[in-house]
Design an enzyme around this catalytic site. Structure first.
Site, PDB file in Angstrom:
ATOM      1  N   TYR A  46      -6.696 -14.824  16.123  1.00 35.77           N
ATOM      2  CA  TYR A  46      -7.359 -13.627  16.629  1.00 35.77           C
ATOM      3  C   TYR A  46      -6.736 -12.335  16.084  1.00 35.77           C
ATOM      4  O   TYR A  46      -7.361 -11.277  16.124  1.00 35.77           O
ATOM      5  CB  TYR A  46      -7.324 -13.577  18.152  1.00 35.77           C
ATOM      6  CG  TYR A  46      -7.913 -14.755  18.868  1.00 35.77           C
ATOM      7  CD1 TYR A  46      -8.671 -15.712  18.200  1.00 35.77           C
ATOM      8  CD2 TYR A  46      -7.697 -14.929  20.231  1.00 35.77           C
ATOM      9  CE1 TYR A  46      -9.197 -16.806  18.876  1.00 35.77           C
ATOM     10  CE2 TYR A  46      -8.222 -16.018  20.914  1.00 35.77           C
ATOM     11  CZ  TYR A  46      -8.958 -16.956  20.232  1.00 35.77           C
ATOM     12  OH  TYR A  46      -9.471 -18.021  20.914  1.00 35.77           O
ATOM     13  N   HIS A 108      -4.683 -25.134  17.309  1.00 33.19           N
ATOM     14  CA  HIS A 108      -6.024 -24.559  17.407  1.00 33.19           C
ATOM     15  C   HIS A 108      -7.115 -25.496  16.886  1.00 33.19           C
ATOM     16  O   HIS A 108      -8.278 -25.405  17.298  1.00 33.19           O
ATOM     17  CB  HIS A 108      -6.074 -23.237  16.633  1.00 33.19           C
ATOM     18  CG  HIS A 108      -7.072 -22.264  17.159  1.00 33.19           C
ATOM     19  ND1 HIS A 108      -6.977 -20.909  16.980  1.00 33.19           N
ATOM     20  CD2 HIS A 108      -8.196 -22.435  17.885  1.00 33.19           C
ATOM     21  CE1 HIS A 108      -7.990 -20.303  17.551  1.00 33.19           C
ATOM     22  NE2 HIS A 108      -8.752 -21.220  18.103  1.00 33.19           N
TER      23      HIS A 108
END
Length: 276
Positions: A46, A108
């Site tokens: 992010y 992730h």
């Protein structure tokens, strides 16, 4: 609160900062904490880990609570093997300097290879044992990826959570059943379908019946099924609205009334099915 297999509690409703501009992240996280969120979810991918930490630190410095009141999650961008992940985790810990530890860190994605996935989990276990990370988990893992960990002779700690896309139109029953049989909690990302299903007739029917927004109905659907839910909003009013789901209950029939369509809100990839 949900009790993880690590022994730690995680708030069942969290605030995510995916696609939040780093310039806006600190104030948005601070605002979320002010209205009542105690679970914040970020990721290396992010690009706003540092800013997320700054929002939490601002809230703490103003005396609104203590570090243990906030559950902070981040995610390693890619499970690229032991050495790379050790360096990667150290980078994340530097970005959250002042917060002392991470409550949860996730791999992730499984989209690499078996050797690198297992090497990455070895690094996770070591940081967990040092106390720098309280709980460790995965994201977007299919059953075969979890089984790979189970069968690994170096396994000492099973994932505490598996964070997957989950909502009424992508219910992932096989993954949910398998993970829960092992004591792995389910975290739902994209529980609001990024608004893609807000005009669904059944959702609108329930929204009208309970005088709730489509988003509130979707949050309640996921919470009632025992999921940990991650939501995002750029306004304080919507942040607060998404927390206000304790005053109604969906029936068993209503929970089961949606048709599972295997809707992917990121339709160009589905890492859960990755076989590499």
């Amino acid at each position: 609160m949900v009790k993880l297999n690590s022994g730690y509690d995680i708030p069942e409703l969290g605030f995510g900062v995916y696609q939040v501009d780093p310039a806006d992240t600190a104030e948005l996280v601070y605002s979320a904490l002010k209205v009542g969120y105690r679970h914040i979810d970020t990721a290396q991918f992010y690009g706003n880990e540092y800013e997320t930490a700054q929002g939490i630190l601002k809230w703490l410095k103003e005396g609104h609570g203590k570090r243990s009141d906030v559950f902070l999650t981040t995610k390693v961008r890619s499970p690229e093997g032991y050495d790379e992940v050790v360096e990667s985790i150290n980078g994340s810990l530097q970005k959250i300097e002042g917060l002392e530890y991470l409550d949860l860190i996730l791999l992730h994605s499984p989209m690499t290879n078996k050797e690198k996935r297992l090497g990455s989990w070895k690094a996770f276990q070591e940081f967990n044992e040092k106390g720098l990370i309280k709980s460790i988990g995965v994201s977007n893992y299919g059953n075969h990826h979890i089984k790979e960990l189970q069968d690994w002779e170096g396994l000492r700690v099973l994932p505490a959570v598996n964070q997957i896309e989950l909502h009424p139109w992508n219910q992932r029953p096989n993954e949910v059943k398998y993970d829960r049989s092992l004591g792995i909690e389910i975290q739902a990302w994209s529980p609001l379908t990024q608004g893609k299903k807000f005009d669904d007739p059944q959702l609108l029917k329930l929204s009208k019946k309970y005088n709730k927004t489509p988003a509130q109905v979707l949050i309640k659907w996921s919470l009632q099924l025992g999921n940990i839910v991650l939501v995002k909003s750029s306004t304080q009013a919507r942040q607060l609205e998404n927390l206000q789901v304790d005053d109604f209950e969906l029936s068993k029939e209503e929970l089961e009334s949606f048709k599972d369509e295997y809707l992917l809100t990121s339709p160009w990839w589905d890492p859960i099915t990755y076989q590499g």
